[in-house]
Scaffold this active site. Structure first.
Site, PDB file in Angstrom:
ATOM      1  N   LYS A   1       0.751  -1.257  -0.177  1.00 31.37           N
ATOM      2  CA  LYS A   1      -0.073   0.031   0.177  1.00 31.37           C
ATOM      3  C   LYS A   1       0.920   1.278  -0.164  1.00 31.37           C
ATOM      4  O   LYS A   1       1.833   1.285   0.451  1.00 31.37           O
ATOM      5  CB  LYS A   1      -0.841   0.141   1.343  1.00 31.37           C
ATOM      6  CG  LYS A   1      -0.334  -0.129   2.511  1.00 31.37           C
ATOM      7  CD  LYS A   1       0.349   1.352   2.928  1.00 31.37           C
ATOM      8  CE  LYS A   1       0.818   1.266   4.654  1.00 31.37           C
ATOM      9  NZ  LYS A   1       1.912   2.331   4.848  1.00 31.37           N
TER      10      LYS A   1
ATOM     11  N   PRO B   1       9.754  -4.604  -0.082  1.00 29.02           N
ATOM     12  CA  PRO B   1      11.064  -4.446   0.753  1.00 29.02           C
ATOM     13  C   PRO B   1      10.407  -4.111   2.223  1.00 29.02           C
ATOM     14  O   PRO B   1       9.651  -3.355   2.403  1.00 29.02           O
ATOM     15  CB  PRO B   1      11.841  -3.359   0.107  1.00 29.02           C
ATOM     16  CG  PRO B   1      10.811  -2.634  -0.897  1.00 29.02           C
ATOM     17  CD  PRO B   1       9.840  -3.645  -1.266  1.00 29.02           C
TER      18      PRO B   1
ATOM     19  N   GLY C   1       7.543   1.221   4.900  1.00 32.94           N
ATOM     20  CA  GLY C   1       6.369   1.982   4.945  1.00 32.94           C
ATOM     21  C   GLY C   1       5.332   1.500   3.782  1.00 32.94           C
ATOM     22  O   GLY C   1       4.487   2.144   3.747  1.00 32.94           O
TER      23      GLY C   1
ATOM     24  N   ASP D   1      -2.456  -1.491  10.504  1.00 33.53           N
ATOM     25  CA  ASP D   1      -2.676  -1.182   9.210  1.00 33.53           C
ATOM     26  C   ASP D   1      -3.161  -2.166   8.340  1.00 33.53           C
ATOM     27  O   ASP D   1      -3.108  -2.283   7.288  1.00 33.53           O
ATOM     28  CB  ASP D   1      -1.364  -1.053   8.347  1.00 33.53           C
ATOM     29  CG  ASP D   1      -0.630   0.328   8.941  1.00 33.53           C
ATOM     30  OD1 ASP D   1      -1.271   1.195   9.199  1.00 33.53           O
ATOM     31  OD2 ASP D   1       0.556   0.580   8.500  1.00 33.53           O
TER      32      ASP D   1
HETATM   33  O1  C5P Z   1      -0.018  -1.132  14.976  1.00 29.25           O
HETATM   34  P1  C5P Z   1       1.261  -1.572  14.458  1.00 29.25           P
HETATM   35  O2  C5P Z   1       1.706  -2.738  15.309  1.00 29.25           O
HETATM   36  O3  C5P Z   1       1.332  -1.558  13.191  1.00 29.25           O
HETATM   37  O4  C5P Z   1       2.158  -0.169  15.166  1.00 29.25           O
HETATM   38  C1  C5P Z   1       3.676  -0.128  15.052  1.00 29.25           C
HETATM   39  C2  C5P Z   1       4.050   1.017  15.970  1.00 29.25           C
HETATM   40  O5  C5P Z   1       3.893   2.145  15.248  1.00 29.25           O
HETATM   41  C3  C5P Z   1       3.333   1.114  17.337  1.00 29.25           C
HETATM   42  O6  C5P Z   1       3.992   0.289  18.288  1.00 29.25           O
HETATM   43  C4  C5P Z   1       3.523   2.677  17.592  1.00 29.25           C
HETATM   44  O7  C5P Z   1       4.975   2.785  18.086  1.00 29.25           O
HETATM   45  C5  C5P Z   1       3.396   3.129  16.185  1.00 29.25           C
HETATM   46  N1  C5P Z   1       2.134   3.545  15.775  1.00 29.25           N
HETATM   47  C6  C5P Z   1       1.661   4.769  16.598  1.00 29.25           C
HETATM   48  N2  C5P Z   1       0.376   5.247  16.027  1.00 29.25           N
HETATM   49  C7  C5P Z   1      -0.432   4.633  14.811  1.00 29.25           C
HETATM   50  C8  C5P Z   1       0.114   3.332  14.601  1.00 29.25           C
HETATM   51  C9  C5P Z   1       1.392   2.978  14.813  1.00 29.25           C
HETATM   52  O8  C5P Z   1       2.372   5.398  17.220  1.00 29.25           O
HETATM   53  N3  C5P Z   1      -1.611   5.093  14.617  1.00 29.25           N
END
Ligand code: C5P
Length: 274
Positions: free
Chosen positions: A9, A91, A95, A133
């Site tokens: 994405k 990769p 992101g 995500d």
């Molecule tokens: O939810 P996910 O495991 O993908 O998120 C990884 C890290 O990214 C979280 O531990 C947090 O530090 C950060 N994050 C955040 N705010 C979001 C999504 C992710 O701070 N909306």
């Protein structure tokens, strides 16, 4: 054996609104799936196993594919093992949501293999337990996402544009990028306004995470400039980086360590995966 594509994405825009008391960040972002995909193969097995073409990817229970299998069994109460093989093309640390897409693809695949005990809307809801995500991938491929990223509003796809995905050799860790975010440096742009403009076909893309990503990896500023110098007129980072999606007609890049992939938007129809 079930074989499925697991798309990447991009965030056509990504606005961070504020840091929440639970440590996550409230965001507003237009997510779009693209034609850069991994491939995943699934079959029932006695025990869970995951193999991957990329030896740098962990294949133990920290991998989102196996976390998704655990989640599916927990939520449905079904008992089975799965053998999964991942052909990695997206990769990592880019992101581009490769791991999140792999988790969503696993949930969708297991639901098919088990005779569809759940609706896509349930899978999207469950997915938020293991990542912010993942739920997005249960949209048709374009969604305006809020909350941590897990709340979806399906929107009509914007007009498709040819785009290039370009990533420098260095990757970025999502938690580290968020940790480097300074709330006072956030833009005040109205996400609903940008949503409408992009859906009309304007390419006014932006990403609030570029500032903390540049702080963490200063060479990214030079990299971005090189991309403009090579002929792109639009260069925007996706997610927490370090990949960019670019519009325009570039001269070929010389550096073989740079990931470079001509791509386009991708969608799915309700009963099919991507
Ligand atoms: O939810 P996910 O495991 O993908 O998120 C990884 C890290 O990214 C979280 O531990 C947090 O530090 C950060 N994050 C955040 N705010 C979001 C999504 C992710 O701070 N909306």
């Amino acid at each position: 054996m079930l074989t499925l594509r697991s798309p990447a994405k991009v965030n056509l825009f990504l606005r961070i609104l504020y840091r929440r008391p639970d440590g996550y960040h409230e965001l507003a972002s237009l997510f779009q799936t693209i034609s850069l995909c991994d491939t995943l193969h699934f079959e029932f097995a006695e025990h869970d196993t995951l193999t991957c073409t990329d030896p740098t990817i962990p294949t133990d229970h920290t991998n989102l594919v196996l976390k998704a299998a655990d989640l599916f069994r927990r939520k449905t109460g079904m008992k089975f093992g799965v053998r999964a093989h991942l052909e990695k093309h997206i990769p990592p640390q880019s992101g581009l949501g490769g791991g999140s897409g792999n988790a969503a693809t696993t949930l969708w695949a297991l639901n098919q293999l088990c005779g569809t005990p759940a609706e896509d809307i349930d899978l999207a809801d469950w997915a938020a337990d293991i990542g912010s995500d993942i739920s997005f991938f249960f949209s048709h491929g374009t969604a305006y996402c809020t909350g941590r990223g897990e709340k979806l509003r399906a929107v009509n796809p914007p007009p498709s544009v040819p785009l290039y995905i370009v990533k420098p050799p260095q990757g970025l860790s999502t938690p580290e990028v968020y940790r480097n975010l300074n709330a006072t440096q956030l833009t005040q742009r109205d996400p609903e306004h940008f949503l409408q403009e992009i859906l009309k076909g304007k390419t006014c893309y932006f990403n609030d995470l570029e500032i903390p990503a540049l702080k963490l990896l200063p060479s990214l500023a030079d990299f971005k400039q090189q991309l403009y110098n090579s002929g792109f007129h639009t260069v925007t980072m996706t997610g927490s980086g370090s990949a960019f999606f670019c519009l325009g007609t570039p001269k070929p890049l010389q550096d073989s360590k740079v990931f470079f992939y001509p791509s386009s938007f991708l969608h799915r129809t309700p009963l099919n995966w991507y």
